[in-house]
Design a protein around this motif. Structure first.
Motif, PDB file in Angstrom:
ATOM      1  N   LEU A 456    -148.256 122.694  59.832  1.00  0.00           N
ATOM      2  CA  LEU A 456    -148.678 122.406  58.460  1.00  0.00           C
ATOM      3  C   LEU A 456    -147.842 121.293  57.846  1.00  0.00           C
ATOM      4  O   LEU A 456    -148.372 120.399  57.173  1.00  0.00           O
ATOM      5  CB  LEU A 456    -148.570 123.673  57.615  1.00  0.00           C
ATOM      6  N   ALA A 457    -146.532 121.337  58.079  1.00  0.00           N
ATOM      7  CA  ALA A 457    -145.663 120.293  57.528  1.00  0.00           C
ATOM      8  C   ALA A 457    -145.995 118.936  58.131  1.00  0.00           C
ATOM      9  O   ALA A 457    -146.020 117.913  57.427  1.00  0.00           O
ATOM     10  CB  ALA A 457    -144.202 120.648  57.785  1.00  0.00           C
ATOM     11  N   ALA A 458    -146.262 118.892  59.439  1.00  0.00           N
ATOM     12  CA  ALA A 458    -146.597 117.627  60.090  1.00  0.00           C
ATOM     13  C   ALA A 458    -147.926 117.079  59.585  1.00  0.00           C
ATOM     14  O   ALA A 458    -148.084 115.866  59.381  1.00  0.00           O
ATOM     15  CB  ALA A 458    -146.646 117.825  61.605  1.00  0.00           C
ATOM     16  N   THR A 459    -148.890 117.958  59.345  1.00  0.00           N
ATOM     17  CA  THR A 459    -150.182 117.511  58.818  1.00  0.00           C
ATOM     18  C   THR A 459    -150.035 116.964  57.406  1.00  0.00           C
ATOM     19  O   THR A 459    -150.653 115.952  57.048  1.00  0.00           O
ATOM     20  CB  THR A 459    -151.179 118.675  58.832  1.00  0.00           C
ATOM     21  N   ALA A 460    -149.202 117.618  56.583  1.00  0.00           N
ATOM     22  CA  ALA A 460    -149.010 117.154  55.206  1.00  0.00           C
ATOM     23  C   ALA A 460    -148.320 115.794  55.162  1.00  0.00           C
ATOM     24  O   ALA A 460    -148.560 114.998  54.242  1.00  0.00           O
ATOM     25  CB  ALA A 460    -148.204 118.184  54.418  1.00  0.00           C
ATOM     26  N   GLN A 461    -147.466 115.493  56.137  1.00  0.00           N
ATOM     27  CA  GLN A 461    -146.783 114.199  56.167  1.00  0.00           C
ATOM     28  C   GLN A 461    -147.764 113.055  56.336  1.00  0.00           C
ATOM     29  O   GLN A 461    -147.509 111.935  55.902  1.00  0.00           O
ATOM     30  CB  GLN A 461    -145.745 114.184  57.292  1.00  0.00           C
ATOM     31  N   LEU A 462    -148.905 113.311  56.982  1.00  0.00           N
ATOM     32  CA  LEU A 462    -149.869 112.242  57.229  1.00  0.00           C
ATOM     33  C   LEU A 462    -150.555 111.777  55.949  1.00  0.00           C
ATOM     34  O   LEU A 462    -151.009 110.639  55.866  1.00  0.00           O
ATOM     35  CB  LEU A 462    -150.924 112.717  58.235  1.00  0.00           C
ATOM     36  N   THR A 463    -150.669 112.668  54.950  1.00  0.00           N
ATOM     37  CA  THR A 463    -151.335 112.297  53.705  1.00  0.00           C
ATOM     38  C   THR A 463    -150.368 111.841  52.632  1.00  0.00           C
ATOM     39  O   THR A 463    -150.803 111.425  51.549  1.00  0.00           O
ATOM     40  CB  THR A 463    -152.153 113.492  53.172  1.00  0.00           C
ATOM     41  N   GLY A 464    -149.082 111.942  52.884  1.00  0.00           N
ATOM     42  CA  GLY A 464    -148.102 111.468  51.920  1.00  0.00           C
ATOM     43  C   GLY A 464    -147.662 112.564  50.971  1.00  0.00           C
ATOM     44  O   GLY A 464    -148.306 113.605  50.838  1.00  0.00           O
ATOM     45  N   PRO A 465    -146.574 112.323  50.242  1.00  0.00           N
ATOM     46  CA  PRO A 465    -146.012 113.364  49.364  1.00  0.00           C
ATOM     47  C   PRO A 465    -146.810 113.596  48.094  1.00  0.00           C
ATOM     48  O   PRO A 465    -146.627 114.619  47.441  1.00  0.00           O
ATOM     49  CB  PRO A 465    -144.615 112.814  49.043  1.00  0.00           C
ATOM     50  N   ASP A 466    -147.691 112.665  47.721  1.00  0.00           N
ATOM     51  CA  ASP A 466    -148.396 112.791  46.452  1.00  0.00           C
ATOM     52  C   ASP A 466    -149.817 113.333  46.593  1.00  0.00           C
ATOM     53  O   ASP A 466    -150.508 113.495  45.590  1.00  0.00           O
ATOM     54  CB  ASP A 466    -148.464 111.430  45.751  1.00  0.00           C
ATOM     55  N   HIS A 467    -150.255 113.556  47.832  1.00  0.00           N
ATOM     56  CA  HIS A 467    -151.625 114.013  48.048  1.00  0.00           C
ATOM     57  C   HIS A 467    -151.621 115.196  49.018  1.00  0.00           C
ATOM     58  O   HIS A 467    -150.908 115.175  50.026  1.00  0.00           O
ATOM     59  CB  HIS A 467    -152.513 112.897  48.608  1.00  0.00           C
ATOM     60  N   SER A 468    -152.408 116.192  48.701  1.00  0.00           N
ATOM     61  CA  SER A 468    -152.564 117.332  49.605  1.00  0.00           C
ATOM     62  C   SER A 468    -153.576 116.981  50.692  1.00  0.00           C
ATOM     63  O   SER A 468    -154.550 116.258  50.432  1.00  0.00           O
ATOM     64  CB  SER A 468    -153.047 118.566  48.833  1.00  0.00           C
ATOM     65  N   PRO A 469    -153.381 117.469  51.905  1.00  0.00           N
ATOM     66  CA  PRO A 469    -154.353 117.184  52.971  1.00  0.00           C
ATOM     67  C   PRO A 469    -155.688 117.834  52.661  1.00  0.00           C
ATOM     68  O   PRO A 469    -155.744 118.894  52.019  1.00  0.00           O
ATOM     69  CB  PRO A 469    -153.698 117.791  54.222  1.00  0.00           C
ATOM     70  N   PRO A 470    -156.801 117.209  53.064  1.00  0.00           N
ATOM     71  CA  PRO A 470    -158.117 117.819  52.839  1.00  0.00           C
ATOM     72  C   PRO A 470    -158.160 119.235  53.423  1.00  0.00           C
ATOM     73  O   PRO A 470    -157.675 119.486  54.518  1.00  0.00           O
ATOM     74  CB  PRO A 470    -159.077 116.869  53.563  1.00  0.00           C
ATOM     75  N   LEU A 471    -158.761 120.136  52.679  1.00  0.00           N
ATOM     76  CA  LEU A 471    -158.687 121.551  53.026  1.00  0.00           C
ATOM     77  C   LEU A 471    -159.420 121.854  54.339  1.00  0.00           C
ATOM     78  O   LEU A 471    -158.902 122.576  55.199  1.00  0.00           O
ATOM     79  CB  LEU A 471    -159.262 122.386  51.879  1.00  0.00           C
ATOM     80  N   GLU A 472    -160.631 121.334  54.498  1.00  0.00           N
ATOM     81  CA  GLU A 472    -161.391 121.606  55.723  1.00  0.00           C
ATOM     82  C   GLU A 472    -160.697 121.008  56.942  1.00  0.00           C
ATOM     83  O   GLU A 472    -160.605 121.645  57.998  1.00  0.00           O
ATOM     84  CB  GLU A 472    -162.812 121.050  55.594  1.00  0.00           C
ATOM     85  N   ALA A 473    -160.210 119.788  56.797  1.00  0.00           N
ATOM     86  CA  ALA A 473    -159.500 119.155  57.908  1.00  0.00           C
ATOM     87  C   ALA A 473    -158.209 119.898  58.231  1.00  0.00           C
ATOM     88  O   ALA A 473    -157.805 119.982  59.404  1.00  0.00           O
ATOM     89  CB  ALA A 473    -159.203 117.697  57.578  1.00  0.00           C
ATOM     90  N   LEU A 474    -157.574 120.461  57.214  1.00  0.00           N
ATOM     91  CA  LEU A 474    -156.351 121.220  57.449  1.00  0.00           C
ATOM     92  C   LEU A 474    -156.640 122.464  58.292  1.00  0.00           C
ATOM     93  O   LEU A 474    -155.878 122.791  59.213  1.00  0.00           O
ATOM     94  CB  LEU A 474    -155.735 121.614  56.109  1.00  0.00           C
ATOM     95  N   CYS A 475    -157.723 123.155  57.998  1.00  0.00           N
ATOM     96  CA  CYS A 475    -158.094 124.333  58.794  1.00  0.00           C
ATOM     97  C   CYS A 475    -158.372 123.947  60.244  1.00  0.00           C
ATOM     98  O   CYS A 475    -157.940 124.640  61.179  1.00  0.00           O
ATOM     99  CB  CYS A 475    -159.312 125.010  58.183  1.00  0.00           C
ATOM    100  N   ASP A 476    -159.098 122.852  60.448  1.00  0.00           N
ATOM    101  CA  ASP A 476    -159.382 122.412  61.818  1.00  0.00           C
ATOM    102  C   ASP A 476    -158.100 122.040  62.543  1.00  0.00           C
ATOM    103  O   ASP A 476    -157.947 122.339  63.743  1.00  0.00           O
ATOM    104  CB  ASP A 476    -160.342 121.224  61.797  1.00  0.00           C
TER     105      ASP A 476
END
Length: 626
Positions: A456-476
């Protein structure tokens, strides 16, 4: 000296075995079986009758090996198409040059009564042609065998209705395969293939009924070209073996297909068709069965809207992967929905679930996580019953395993559950899951939880500190962390993105239960709408607020709560301490009241009433944009 008699009949087959052993074994049903030609006497060799006996023995050995390989090929199929394909590929070109397989339409399942009339549908054909064939087999030059499913050896109709008492019905009733040139087959084949259609001249055929465990379910036609040896009486036994194995396999495949359909339907009805879209939170979910062949399990998830724009998030796991586990899961999920509707605290919900599991049986065990999110206060209350802890992904990319008291599994009985209240900051994502995501034969549960946190932390790093990762893509992306051998259990996943409701979009008051309360409620609502720039809604909101507050004041003994929430819609909530829910009714012309809910139903986009442990809440929503 008296010459000892020599028994050629006793020794010659042994002498022939080295030759037979040197020949390649027909393990593959796709290899053409050798058909020996006429025996030629060898000068000084064994007598002619012994040579014929050896040829016959080899031919029968080839036939037995072919039957063994073909039945194994048929038995490898699981579904209907695989079994029929196995029969076709096992027999063409080894046993025949073409095959037509007819099956009953529709196929009866188990003890079901067959649908009348008796209709056979052409399910599949396989044909062998020569690469140089143009019109028929006689024009080939330097022929090369090619399996071509599009080559039309004998035109046949797709559907055939079997007439009661007809020639085809009599052959199917007899069950035994018959030669195509027999009187019964000559009358039955045109009925099966269609009007004015028959086996091409010079071709040999065998018509074999396909009988399952209880009834005839189809027929197979084996065809040979004129340049191949004719079918022999023993070939009828081969056709009977192939037809029997195929029919029994089809019976099992149909039963398996019905069970798989029931399992899919059961699992689909146990899980929510779609997730609600409550105010202040976005939701996404995933469910993966333990295996495609065992789609029923005890994992479930749910999201239940609650009064006050809150939402209950539930994930549970019943032990086992059987129909029983799925049925228990359905009962527990229904119980959880009912308890959520009473707006009980999370620990009380788990306590009642525990009692329900004990009533279902002494060995009914499950784990469950129950959380309630309040978008107004930006807080979440969680209670746990032996379930893996949730993970909270913060907006900056930090993934945190929440410290929630583990509790005992549901069904143990006699234990208390503890709830904790935590911050749920805007932009954070809560991940609830079952142990199938983090535990397998290759890793323990805490290793899996740590891997999930890192993913989860690695996925969040891809979108940057100011944006949450897309929810559907996060589940996948979370499910992509599963490698080979990691799917030992069902997986249920529920992700909630906390948007919250800003304090500036919330207005609430407490009104004394007196006659002046409706007028004060109208004035307060008008001021809030002016502050939000929603003056166009003033008339409708004042009318509906007045009606709902009037009804609340009539029965309330404590102050009445009035709250307005501005999001993509305007939501109004009126709560009082009376548990009696209002019911819409048709007022008579002489009635002075009874029209309040009628107006709410006509003017509001949505409305409802929910009973609480301390009373009830009546709410309605109006669109903020035309």
């Amino acid at each position: 000296m008296t010459e000892q008699p020599t028994s050629h009949e006793g020794r010659q087959p042994l002498a022939a075995r080295p030759q037979e052993r040197a020949r390649p074994r027909a393990e593959s049903a796709g290899a053409t079986a050798a058909v020996p030609g006429p025996a030629v006497p060898t000068p000084g060799g064994p007598p002619q009758d012994l040579q014929d006996l050896a040829v016959t023995a080899r031919r029968e050995g080839d036939r037995l090996r072919f039957v063994g390989a073909a039945t194994r090929r048929i038995a490898r199929g699981i579904d209907l198409d695989e079994i029929v394909l196995g029969l076709c590929r096992a027999t063409v070109p080894t046993f025949s040059d073409a095959i037509l397989v007819y099956l009953r339409d529709p196929l009866p399942v188990g003890d079901e009564r067959p649908v009348a009339p008796f209709v056979l549908r052409l399910r599949r054909t396989d044909r062998l042609r020569l690469a140089e064939d143009v019109v028929d087999f006689g024009t080939a030059v330097s022929p090369v065998p090619v399996i071509d499913p599009h080559y039309d050896l004998t035109p046949a109709s797709d559907l055939c209705e079997v007439r009661s008492g007809g020639a085809l019905s009599e052959v199917l009733r007899g069950v035994r395969p018959v030669f195509g040139d027999s009187a019964a087959a000559r009358a039955a084949l045109p009925e099966l293939l269609g009007a004015d259609r028959s086996v091409p001249a010079g071709h040999r055929a065998i018509l074999a009924p396909l009988r399952g465990r209880r009834r005839v379910i189809g027929a197979a036609v084996f065809l040979r070209r004129p340049d191949r040896p004719a079918f022999e009486p023993n070939d009828l036994l081969v056709a009977a073996q192939l037809a029997t194995h195929t029919a029994l396999g089809i019976d099992k495949a149909v039963l398996y297909g019905r069970e798989a359909y029931i399992a899919d339907e059961l699992q689909r009805t146990m899980l929510p068709d779609s997730l609600p879209q409550p105010t202040g939170v976005r939701l996404a979910s995933r469910y993966l069965p333990a295996a495609e062949t065992a789609r029923v399990g005890g994992d479930w998830y749910d999201a239940i809207p609650l009064p006050g724009s809150r939402v209950a998030l539930v994930v549970g796991d019943v032990m086992g992967h059987s129909m029983t586990s799925a049925a228990i899961m359905g009962q527990l999920r229904t119980t959880a929905q009912t308890l959520a509707g009473l707006d009980l605290p999370p620990q009380e919900v788990l306590h009642h679930l525990d009692e329900q599991a004990q009533r279902l049986g002494t060995d009914r065990m499950a784990t469950c996580m129950y959380a309630v999110y309040d978008p107004v206060s930006h807080r979440i209350t969680i209670a746990n019953a032996g379930h893996p802890p949730p993970v909270l992904l913060h907006l900056g990319g930090r993934a945190e395993v929440l410290r929630v008291p583990p509790g005992a599994p549901i069904g143990v009985g006699g234990v208390d559950f503890e709830a904790v209240e935590l911050d749920a900051p805007a932009g954070a994502t809560l991940l609830l899951y079952t142990d199938g995501l983090v535990e397998s034969r290759l890793r323990d549960v805490w290793t899996g939880i740590e891997q999930l946190r890192e993913r989860l932390a690695a996925t969040a790093q891809l979108t940057g500190p100011d944006h949450s990762p897309p929810l559907e893509a996060l589940c996948d992306d979370v499910l992509d962390m599963l490698g080979p051998g990691d799917r030992d259990d069902d997986i249920a996943l529920l992700a909630a993105r906390f948007d919250g409701i800003a304090p500036s979009d919330v207005a609430y008051w407490f009104l004394e239960p007196e006659d002046a309360a409706p007028g004060r409620a109208r004035r307060l609502a008008r001021r809030a709408l002016q502050r939000w720039g929603l003056e166009d809604l003033s008339d409708a909101v004042e009318l509906l607020v007045s009606e709902v507050v009037t009804n609340a004041v009539r029965y309330a003994e404590r102050p009445v709560m009035l709250r307005l929430l501005r999001t993509d819609v305007l939501r109004c909530e009126v709560g009082d301490d009376s548990p009696q829910l209002p019911r819409q009714r048709k007022a008579r012309e002489t009635d002075e009241g009874g029209r309040g809910l009628f107006l709410v139903n006509r003017l509001a986009r949505r409305w409802g009433a929910t009973r609480l442990s301390s009373g009830k809440v009546v709410w309605f929503e109006l669109p903020t944009r035309p």
